[in-house]
Design a protein around this motif. Sequence first.
Motif, short mmCIF file in Angstrom:
data_model
loop_
_atom_site.label_atom_id
_atom_site.label_comp_id
_atom_site.label_asym_id
_atom_site.label_seq_id
_atom_site.Cartn_x
_atom_site.Cartn_y
_atom_site.Cartn_z
N ARG A 73 -35.91 -13.71 -24.41
CA ARG A 73 -36.25 -12.81 -23.70
C ARG A 73 -37.41 -12.26 -24.04
O ARG A 73 -38.36 -11.97 -23.36
CB ARG A 73 -34.94 -11.89 -23.19
N GLU A 74 -37.38 -11.49 -25.33
CA GLU A 74 -38.51 -10.87 -25.90
C GLU A 74 -39.79 -11.63 -25.91
O GLU A 74 -40.81 -11.26 -25.62
CB GLU A 74 -38.10 -10.24 -27.39
N GLN B 178 -40.63 -14.33 -24.14
CA GLN B 178 -41.05 -14.68 -22.45
C GLN B 178 -41.90 -13.44 -22.51
O GLN B 178 -42.80 -13.58 -21.72
CB GLN B 178 -39.82 -14.98 -21.87
N SER B 179 -41.14 -12.31 -22.46
CA SER B 179 -42.06 -10.96 -22.14
C SER B 179 -43.37 -10.93 -22.90
O SER B 179 -44.51 -10.61 -22.15
CB SER B 179 -41.07 -9.57 -22.27
N GLU C 266 -25.62 -22.12 -21.13
CA GLU C 266 -26.51 -21.48 -21.77
C GLU C 266 -27.56 -22.26 -22.51
O GLU C 266 -28.85 -21.70 -22.26
CB GLU C 266 -26.02 -20.49 -22.56
N LYS D 218 -31.75 -22.26 -21.53
CA LYS D 218 -32.87 -22.18 -22.71
C LYS D 218 -33.84 -23.20 -22.74
O LYS D 218 -35.23 -22.97 -22.60
CB LYS D 218 -32.25 -21.88 -24.20
N SER E 66 -36.07 -22.90 -19.62
CA SER E 66 -37.22 -21.57 -19.86
C SER E 66 -38.36 -22.14 -20.64
O SER E 66 -39.27 -21.81 -20.31
CB SER E 66 -36.24 -20.34 -20.31
#
Length: 672
Positions: free
Chosen positions: A165-166, A168-169, A304, A308, A311
């Motif tokens: 998540r970090e 990707q941001s 999950e 991933k 993503s």
Amino acid sequence: MKLHEILTDEKRNTSKRQDRLSVKILKGMERREDAYYFSEYSRVNNRFVKIGVEMSGAARITIKSHPYILFEESLNLPGLFYMRPDADGEIGLNVCGRFLIEAFDSDDALLSQETLVVHPKSMSIDQYLLMQAEVRNLLIAFNTIPTTEDEDEERWVRRSTFPLREFQSLLDKFKDGLEDVLEAPAETLVSRQMLMRRESIKRWTPRTLIDSQNHEGRLKIKAQVTERSHHIPEHGMIRSMLDTIHAMIQQAHDVESINAKRLENELESRKTASEHTSNGTGTDRDVQLALRNKRDEVDRLLRESNGKVTSLDAMRSSLRVYRDEERVFDLPAEQIEETHLFIHDPRYNEVFESYERMLDLVPRITFEKQRFIDKMVKSPHLFEIWTLLQLYSECLRLRFLPEESITDRLFRHFDARKELCQVTVRFNHVMTKDSIHITYEPDIKLDDGKSRRPDYFITFINRRDTNKTRKPFMNHTLDAKYKPYGDRGFDKMLSRDLLRSCQRYLDDFSGMKFELASAALVHNDADADTHNWNVRLGDEMPYTYSHFNISPGRTNHLNSYMKRIIHQYNGDHGYCPSCGAMNSGIPYPQNNTPYKWTYICECQEVWVDNRCNRRFEKSAHRGMNGTRLLKYAHGNYNKQVEDNWDVHCQICNRSYHGNLHVTDQLGRRLEI
């Protein structure tokens, strides 16, 4: 230089070096990026495919760092060289790895060089590359692993190299910065000479005037022009950033794909595993509930993991336009550093800062350790190293933790000896203090002075049984093999290897401190599930000899191998085979003579410790009574009887109700 797959004329007498062989080219080897790929033990019409090197003008072909390997120019195709047969070390037959092939002329000047990767026939090129990715990932993970459990006693699990998540941001911010840069990229003025018509020249310099006089009558003369160019150092650095980020994403994608495949296989096993037949007792209801809970947990983890992978696929695709299509960044990569533009231009600053913050999400590795990791990834013994790291992972999964950082231990040993041979890593269980010691390629001296070097020597040390009802330690050897034993004609090789790499160790170490409880082979047949947990070579105790296959995403048999070490040989059945926590079994019947114990861990793993039918113990066990039969919800090494929790005894081959199950050395059932 070109590399080919070839066949040599085997009718000639190859024992005479002056006899050159005729060669037939089958096809060119597959090439990917910077290397050719060749599959070990490939065969055509029952003949082994060999490696051919085509190089015009070459007088000598060698493999760097392997001077004993010799090449000969073919008899019928000038400029095509083949490798002389060597029964002990011919690359492509007996030897895998990454090699640098070099061609020299008659003056011994280097003409060309190419990288050759020989991967096991039982693995595709993609699977080989996944193995490399997992070696890199595990060495990074082992560099940062703590040596004690966290306060909440969470077990060690493999995680992505960076938080998605970090990442990707930050990647979105990085791409936003790139878009701002592309709207008005920084530029520089470049002067160069070019031919121009005289009437088009706007700025006449002394050199232009001289060139005009010297070439009077020509329509075009050389003139200096100044042009705008986007070829600036910062754009070369951005190119390097793009390549680095792509490599990070690809590495994480490979590792997560392996994890998803492993979970997919485990889920399938747990779905098809026979559930305990309920008779209404409390224990049976608890078992049923735990089985469902564990299956649901694996299903959740698989979803999950697949999320991933999806993503990471999207991240990788989103970079393609900047790496492959944007001409502004179509430059040679340059070393990244702070520049005036990166500091003071807001657009370039956003790119630089986002990139630096992405790097901060990845564990920092020193330059020396990074070189070590690269050498392990490109090692000619990749499968052995990958298997070694998988053994370490199994110990960690079972809460046996190392005395120090595993990567530190391996790095120091390699730095001192330039190889990993004879390195020992010791693991201690966080609750019981029992130990597992794993030595890679030990040099064990026999009484006659000769040496034996199994690939892995594993010792389980019991530190808790004060009554000494069990041996204080149990030794095991494990030898890594590349041969596709499931293929036709390779059963004889399996028989030979079982004798040479299993029975020989058992015999040679008998009566020594290295005396063995078991000897096994591990191989890497990725497609065929070729294994046998109880190979019979004689009248030895059951579970003495075995072989099994593992590959990226398919390590369930290695899980079973470790279960045998902690349960079958050591005799302490309380260790949870999933998380390593200690448990007490529920006896059945609950009187003075129970014959079965059921274990249910807090992590919802279930296993059962049983024994053979007493009637068969008396009639068919030949005095070998007391051997426990263990059954698992996933990853059995005792052959399971369909539709219930019974298993076939490895001594008499019978189930509790007496039906026989006998197998050949490949693990295939024989009709009796």
